[in-house]
Design a protein around this motif. Structure first.
Motif, mmCIF file in Angstrom:
data_model
loop_
_atom_site.group_PDB
_atom_site.id
_atom_site.type_symbol
_atom_site.label_atom_id
_atom_site.label_comp_id
_atom_site.label_asym_id
_atom_site.label_seq_id
_atom_site.Cartn_x
_atom_site.Cartn_y
_atom_site.Cartn_z
ATOM 1 N N LEU A 157 0.840 -1.193 0.000
ATOM 2 C CA LEU A 157 0.000 0.000 0.000
ATOM 3 C C LEU A 157 0.874 1.241 0.000
ATOM 4 O O LEU A 157 1.868 1.307 0.726
ATOM 5 N N PHE A 158 0.501 2.212 -0.820
ATOM 6 C CA PHE A 158 1.078 3.553 -0.729
ATOM 7 C C PHE A 158 -0.045 4.510 -0.390
ATOM 8 O O PHE A 158 -1.082 4.529 -1.060
ATOM 9 N N ALA A 166 -3.875 3.736 5.013
ATOM 10 C CA ALA A 166 -3.034 2.601 4.650
ATOM 11 C C ALA A 166 -2.481 1.905 5.887
ATOM 12 O O ALA A 166 -2.448 0.666 5.969
ATOM 13 N N LEU A 167 -2.052 2.680 6.868
ATOM 14 C CA LEU A 167 -1.519 2.096 8.100
ATOM 15 C C LEU A 167 -2.609 1.353 8.873
ATOM 16 O O LEU A 167 -2.374 0.248 9.394
ATOM 17 N N LEU A 168 -3.791 1.933 8.941
ATOM 18 C CA LEU A 168 -4.897 1.261 9.620
ATOM 19 C C LEU A 168 -5.264 -0.039 8.907
ATOM 20 O O LEU A 168 -5.529 -1.061 9.545
ATOM 21 N N ALA A 169 -5.262 -0.001 7.583
ATOM 22 C CA ALA A 169 -5.602 -1.197 6.810
ATOM 23 C C ALA A 169 -4.555 -2.284 6.986
ATOM 24 O O ALA A 169 -4.880 -3.479 6.999
ATOM 25 N N ALA A 170 -3.293 -1.895 7.121
ATOM 26 C CA ALA A 170 -2.221 -2.883 7.252
ATOM 27 C C ALA A 170 -2.388 -3.750 8.490
ATOM 28 O O ALA A 170 -1.932 -4.895 8.519
ATOM 29 N N ALA A 171 -3.033 -3.219 9.494
ATOM 30 C CA ALA A 171 -3.264 -3.983 10.725
ATOM 31 C C ALA A 171 -4.452 -4.919 10.613
ATOM 32 O O ALA A 171 -4.608 -5.826 11.440
ATOM 33 N N VAL A 216 -1.543 -7.657 2.989
ATOM 34 C CA VAL A 216 -0.766 -6.420 2.848
ATOM 35 C C VAL A 216 0.688 -6.739 3.188
ATOM 36 O O VAL A 216 0.986 -7.261 4.266
ATOM 37 N N THR A 217 1.585 -6.438 2.274
ATOM 38 C CA THR A 217 2.981 -6.843 2.425
ATOM 39 C C THR A 217 3.890 -5.748 2.967
ATOM 40 O O THR A 217 4.832 -6.015 3.718
ATOM 41 N N GLU A 218 3.653 -4.514 2.565
ATOM 42 C CA GLU A 218 4.422 -3.353 3.017
ATOM 43 C C GLU A 218 3.531 -2.128 2.918
ATOM 44 O O GLU A 218 2.512 -2.146 2.224
ATOM 45 N N VAL A 219 3.972 -1.053 3.572
ATOM 46 C CA VAL A 219 3.283 0.227 3.461
ATOM 47 C C VAL A 219 4.316 1.336 3.267
ATOM 48 O O VAL A 219 5.342 1.359 3.952
ATOM 49 N N VAL A 220 4.031 2.232 2.337
ATOM 50 C CA VAL A 220 4.765 3.497 2.239
ATOM 51 C C VAL A 220 3.764 4.595 2.569
ATOM 52 O O VAL A 220 2.738 4.735 1.896
ATOM 53 N N ALA A 221 4.049 5.335 3.626
ATOM 54 C CA ALA A 221 3.132 6.370 4.115
ATOM 55 C C ALA A 221 3.774 7.735 3.905
ATOM 56 O O ALA A 221 4.767 8.066 4.565
ATOM 57 N N PHE A 222 3.210 8.518 2.988
ATOM 58 C CA PHE A 222 3.750 9.844 2.708
ATOM 59 C C PHE A 222 2.958 10.905 3.473
ATOM 60 O O PHE A 222 1.785 11.152 3.215
ATOM 61 N N GLU A 223 3.606 11.478 4.470
ATOM 62 C CA GLU A 223 3.076 12.589 5.264
ATOM 63 C C GLU A 223 1.673 12.345 5.815
ATOM 64 O O GLU A 223 0.735 13.110 5.536
ATOM 65 N N PRO A 224 1.495 11.305 6.630
ATOM 66 C CA PRO A 224 0.214 11.153 7.323
ATOM 67 C C PRO A 224 0.008 12.374 8.222
ATOM 68 O O PRO A 224 0.900 12.723 9.011
ATOM 69 N N PRO A 225 -1.131 13.060 8.140
ATOM 70 C CA PRO A 225 -1.292 14.339 8.846
ATOM 71 C C PRO A 225 -1.686 14.198 10.316
ATOM 72 O O PRO A 225 -2.663 14.782 10.785
ATOM 73 N N PHE A 226 -0.905 13.418 11.044
ATOM 74 C CA PHE A 226 -1.133 13.279 12.475
ATOM 75 C C PHE A 226 -0.734 14.582 13.171
ATOM 76 O O PHE A 226 0.368 15.087 12.952
ATOM 77 N N VAL A 227 -1.607 15.118 13.989
ATOM 78 C CA VAL A 227 -1.292 16.329 14.755
ATOM 79 C C VAL A 227 -0.921 15.894 16.164
ATOM 80 O O VAL A 227 -1.775 15.519 16.965
ATOM 81 N N LEU A 286 0.922 9.878 19.626
ATOM 82 C CA LEU A 286 0.361 8.625 19.167
ATOM 83 C C LEU A 286 0.620 7.538 20.203
ATOM 84 O O LEU A 286 1.675 7.513 20.851
ATOM 85 N N ASP A 287 -0.336 6.647 20.351
ATOM 86 C CA ASP A 287 -0.240 5.552 21.307
ATOM 87 C C ASP A 287 0.363 4.341 20.599
ATOM 88 O O ASP A 287 -0.253 3.764 19.696
ATOM 89 N N ALA A 288 1.554 3.937 21.013
ATOM 90 C CA ALA A 288 2.237 2.826 20.354
ATOM 91 C C ALA A 288 1.400 1.551 20.396
ATOM 92 O O ALA A 288 1.403 0.766 19.440
ATOM 93 N N ALA A 289 0.667 1.334 21.478
ATOM 94 C CA ALA A 289 -0.145 0.117 21.594
ATOM 95 C C ALA A 289 -1.220 0.073 20.519
ATOM 96 O O ALA A 289 -1.569 -1.005 20.021
ATOM 97 N N GLU A 290 -1.739 1.239 20.156
ATOM 98 C CA GLU A 290 -2.794 1.293 19.146
ATOM 99 C C GLU A 290 -2.276 0.903 17.769
ATOM 100 O O GLU A 290 -3.050 0.457 16.912
ATOM 101 N N TRP A 291 -0.975 1.050 17.537
ATOM 102 C CA TRP A 291 -0.387 0.770 16.229
ATOM 103 C C TRP A 291 0.443 -0.508 16.227
ATOM 104 O O TRP A 291 1.129 -0.805 15.241
ATOM 105 N N SER A 292 0.367 -1.283 17.289
ATOM 106 C CA SER A 292 1.197 -2.474 17.412
ATOM 107 C C SER A 292 0.846 -3.558 16.397
ATOM 108 O O SER A 292 1.649 -4.448 16.128
ATOM 109 N N GLY A 293 -0.363 -3.495 15.838
ATOM 110 C CA GLY A 293 -0.775 -4.505 14.859
ATOM 111 C C GLY A 293 -0.216 -4.291 13.475
ATOM 112 O O GLY A 293 -0.381 -5.149 12.594
ATOM 113 N N VAL A 294 0.450 -3.156 13.254
ATOM 114 C CA VAL A 294 1.040 -2.880 11.938
ATOM 115 C C VAL A 294 2.445 -3.472 11.928
ATOM 116 O O VAL A 294 3.432 -2.776 12.177
ATOM 117 N N THR A 295 2.535 -4.741 11.659
ATOM 118 C CA THR A 295 3.814 -5.444 11.775
ATOM 119 C C THR A 295 4.588 -5.530 10.463
ATOM 120 O O THR A 295 5.743 -5.940 10.464
#
Length: 272
Positions: A95-96, A105-110, A115-126, A205-214
């Motif tokens: 996913l790009f 894309a990051l949410l979907a990867a979890a 899904v094999t890899e993700v390239v994330a260009f400037e996710p607008p996390f504040v 960002l909460d690392a636990a919330e994103w732990s499924g994106v392996t």
């Protein structure tokens, strides 16, 4: 144009570019982006031609030739759209994502097998409260504008209140030929907000919330982009289990494909 049917019955339109042997990548645009947007078209063609990738360039729901689910704005539906595209790709794809598409894309990867890899260009996390934090009632004001099909007002509101663009800049855009494309995709901004709402609150960002994106992730930002976006990109790379961050020289949030495409292509084909 080809189509797939998502889990809720929504038809999703996409173009398949190239028939490469180095794998498949699905392109996920951000707010106001759609598959015929010039940057997305150029990126798809470049990745196919220069890196032997098969590229699926699709319209997110509510844009272009894809159908919509009016009044229903659920991230799970957009993740299901991606799952349907992965299946159409043969069950495996990278996913790009660009901007809100990067977060999606990051949410979907979890969630999506294959899904094999993700390239994330400037996710607008504040992640810094000193940066622009959208108002808490944004959804309550945005949805009625969309329901009334007031597209010009929706574009102005989302750009200034959600994205934090200066009012004068948005006003100047109103007289450009590009405005009609913004208006055409305006009603899809509720889907973007459904993706971004939890992550634009000026909190870490909460690392636990994103732990499924392996899967392996490359998070990118341009050195000419807004500092807020660089902070968000670096924060994402820090909390993801298997991520790296890279900064692209001479690139802003509106990227140069000649610089962006090699970063994507080299990462996705590095072991092939």
């Amino acid at each position: 144009m080809q189509t797939v049917t998502s889990a809720d019955g929504t038809t999703i339109a996409y173009d398949r570019v190239g028939e490469g042997t180095a794998g498949t990548v699905i392109l996920i645009g951000g707010a106001f982006s759609y598959r015929e947007f010039a940057t997305m078209v150029e990126l798809a063609r470049t990745l196919a031609a220069d890196f032997d990738l098969t590229v699926l360039n699709y319209d997110r729901r509510g844009r272009g030739d894809s159908a919509d689910s009016p009044g229903v704005y659920d991230v799970a539906n957009e993740i299901a759209d991606i799952a349907a595209l992965v299946e159409a790709a043969g069950g495996k794809a990278a996913l790009f994502g660009w901007s809100s598409g990067a977060a999606l894309a990051l949410l979907a990867a979890a969630e999506v097998p294959g899904v094999t890899e993700v390239v994330a260009f400037e996710p607008p996390f504040v992640v810094d409260p000193k940066d622009h934090v959208p108002p808490k009632d944004l959804e309550a004001k945005l949805h009625p504008m969309i329901a009334a099909d007031d597209r010009n007002k929706t574009v102005r509101y989302y750009m200034t209140k959600a994205m934090g663009m200066p009012w004068l800049m948005v006003t100047a855009m109103r007289v450009t030929p590009f405005w009609k494309d913004l208006a055409a995709t305006a009603n899809s901004t509720a889907h973007d907000w459904a993706v971004m709402k939890p992550y634009m609150r000026g909190k870490k960002l909460d690392a636990a919330e994103w732990s499924g994106v392996t899967v392996p992730v490359l998070v990118l930002a341009g050195d000419r982009t807004a500092p807020m976006l660089t902070k968000g990109a670096k924060a994402a790379a820090e909390v993801l289990p298997n991520a790296q961050f890279a900064e692209l020289p001479g690139v802003s949030h509106n990227p140069k494909v000649s610089i962006l495409a090699p970063a994507i292509g080299e990462f996705l084909t590095r072991t092939r």
